[in-house]
Design an enzyme around this catalytic site. Structure first.
Site, PDB file in Angstrom:
ATOM      1  N   CYS A 113       0.693  -1.150  -0.053  1.00  0.00           N
ATOM      2  CA  CYS A 113      -0.159   0.104   0.011  1.00  0.00           C
ATOM      3  C   CYS A 113       0.804   1.203  -0.048  1.00  0.00           C
ATOM      4  O   CYS A 113       0.293   2.320  -0.283  1.00  0.00           O
ATOM      5  CB  CYS A 113      -0.986  -0.054   1.474  1.00  0.00           C
ATOM      6  SG  CYS A 113      -2.092  -1.479   1.504  1.00  0.00           S
ATOM      7  N   HIS A 252      -3.780   6.909   2.734  1.00  0.00           N
ATOM      8  CA  HIS A 252      -4.277   5.457   2.280  1.00  0.00           C
ATOM      9  C   HIS A 252      -5.597   5.373   2.748  1.00  0.00           C
ATOM     10  O   HIS A 252      -5.694   5.252   3.838  1.00  0.00           O
ATOM     11  CB  HIS A 252      -3.047   4.660   2.699  1.00  0.00           C
ATOM     12  CG  HIS A 252      -3.261   3.164   2.305  1.00  0.00           C
ATOM     13  ND1 HIS A 252      -3.987   2.658   0.838  1.00  0.00           N
ATOM     14  CD2 HIS A 252      -3.474   1.936   3.118  1.00  0.00           C
ATOM     15  CE1 HIS A 252      -4.212   1.384   1.259  1.00  0.00           C
ATOM     16  NE2 HIS A 252      -3.994   1.285   2.317  1.00  0.00           N
ATOM     17  N   ASN A 282     -10.231  -0.690  -0.251  1.00  0.00           N
ATOM     18  CA  ASN A 282      -8.660  -0.605  -0.209  1.00  0.00           C
ATOM     19  C   ASN A 282      -7.897  -1.209  -1.580  1.00  0.00           C
ATOM     20  O   ASN A 282      -7.908  -2.268  -1.725  1.00  0.00           O
ATOM     21  CB  ASN A 282      -7.943  -1.335   1.106  1.00  0.00           C
ATOM     22  CG  ASN A 282      -6.489  -1.399   0.997  1.00  0.00           C
ATOM     23  OD1 ASN A 282      -5.869  -0.740   0.191  1.00  0.00           O
ATOM     24  ND2 ASN A 282      -6.089  -1.844   2.358  1.00  0.00           N
TER      25      ASN A 282
END
Length: 325
Positions: A113, A252, A282
């Site tokens: 990520c 994020h 996500n």
């Protein structure tokens, strides 16, 4: 001083939407359970013609269109991803071929990520040596190919998509001016994904569980909030700034509880934090560049604004980056 300036942004999301109601028919869960614990209501899932590199290429074309730069003018393509459809060649090489960026060298970056933030920092360092470079940085993921759809702790979280930026050098005060990037490989087991099973029996993992994402959600939550807070605090201190100087934070998009805890600990108002988690889930390395593109197109950033990116992912990897828009 020359800095790496973002000239244009672009993003691409798959056509198919997978809602929480759809997931109720796949695994034992509910819309209320997912939304209350994650903040996610929908995510995009790739279909035919939407391989990782194809999403990445479409996002790149949209970013190029904003700038007027032709693919042949690109010097470098960096793709942050952990879900390439092939181990070799890299997704970046596929993108280079699709675009016709014949003068660019290309490679992938694996930092989960945190990949896009790592990639943008990398581009900034290239620009310090060669300000004339035109660099394409992409975050692209098709994590739906790496999900155990019987594991409700992970399958509700992740989605597919791609985001891209075009970066070059400028000395007008804009651009990337600071970063704080970290990693801790000792904690890899908290968020990980096995590769394909080894063809060499002597190199096979004793407890290979398939090429799926595995996560210890409780521990990840604690490490994510604390690590991003520390990174942001140290970065702001390094540049004699306070959270009040930040015009927009783009974190994020992992989990709404993580984002809310981080926002409260940093003391930044909700209206200065960009969140699109509910619609996309996500998307790992694609998360921040998709959000950056949406924020840009919605007019959330004015010239001269200070923008803060912060991220956390498998590795463990995390960090923050400052840029003047």
């Amino acid at each position: 001083m020359t800095k790496a300036v973002i000239l244009g942004t672009g993003s691409c999301l798959p056509e198919r939407t997978l809602s929480n109601a759809d997931l109720e028919r796949i695994v034992e869960t509910s819309d209320e359970w997912i939304a209350s614990r994650t903040g996610i209501r929908n995510r995009r899932i790739a279909g035919p013609g939407e391989q990782n590199y194809q999403l990445a290429t479409k996002a790149a074309r949209r970013a190029l269109a904003v700038t007027g730069i032709e693919p042949e003018e690109l010097d470098l393509i960096v793709v942050a991803t952990i879900s390439s459809h092939m181990i070799m060649p890299s997704t970046a090489c596929f993108v280079q071929a699709e675009l016709g960026a014949v003068n660019a060298f290309a490679y992938d970056l694996s930092a989960a990520c945190a990949g896009f933030t790592y990639g943008l920092d990398l581009a900034s360092n290239y620009i310090q040596n060669r300000p004339e470079m035109k660099i394409l940085v992409i975050g692209a993921e098709t994590l739906s190919a790496r999900i155990n759809w019987e594991d409700r702790n992970t399958c509700v979280l992740f989605g597919d998509g791609a985001g891209a930026v075009i970066v070059t050098g400028a000395n007008d005060g804009r651009g990337v001016f600071g970063s704080n990037l970290r990693a801790d490989g000792k904690l890899w087991h908290l968020l990980c994904m096995d590769g394909p099973e080894s063809c060499n029996p002597d190199l096979r993992q004793e407890e290979w569980q398939g090429s799926f994402i595995r996560m210890n959600g409780g521990d990840i939550f604690k490490h994510a909030v604390r690590s991003m807070e520390d990174s942001v605090t140290n970065l702001l201190r390094q540049h004699d700034l306070t959270i009040g100087d930040i015009d927009l934070m783009i974190p994020h998009q992992a989990n709404i509880r993580i984002l809310n805890n981080l926002r409260e600990r940093l003391g930044i108002p909700e209206e200065r934090v960009f969140v699109n988690l509910s619609q996309y889930g996500n998307t790992s390395a694609a998360s921040i560049p998709i959000a950056l593109d949406e924020a840009h197109r919605q007019g959330r950033m004015a010239r001269g604004d200070i923008v803060l990116l912060c991220t956390f992912g498998g590795g463990l990897t995390w960090g923050s980056l400052l840029l003047r828009w």
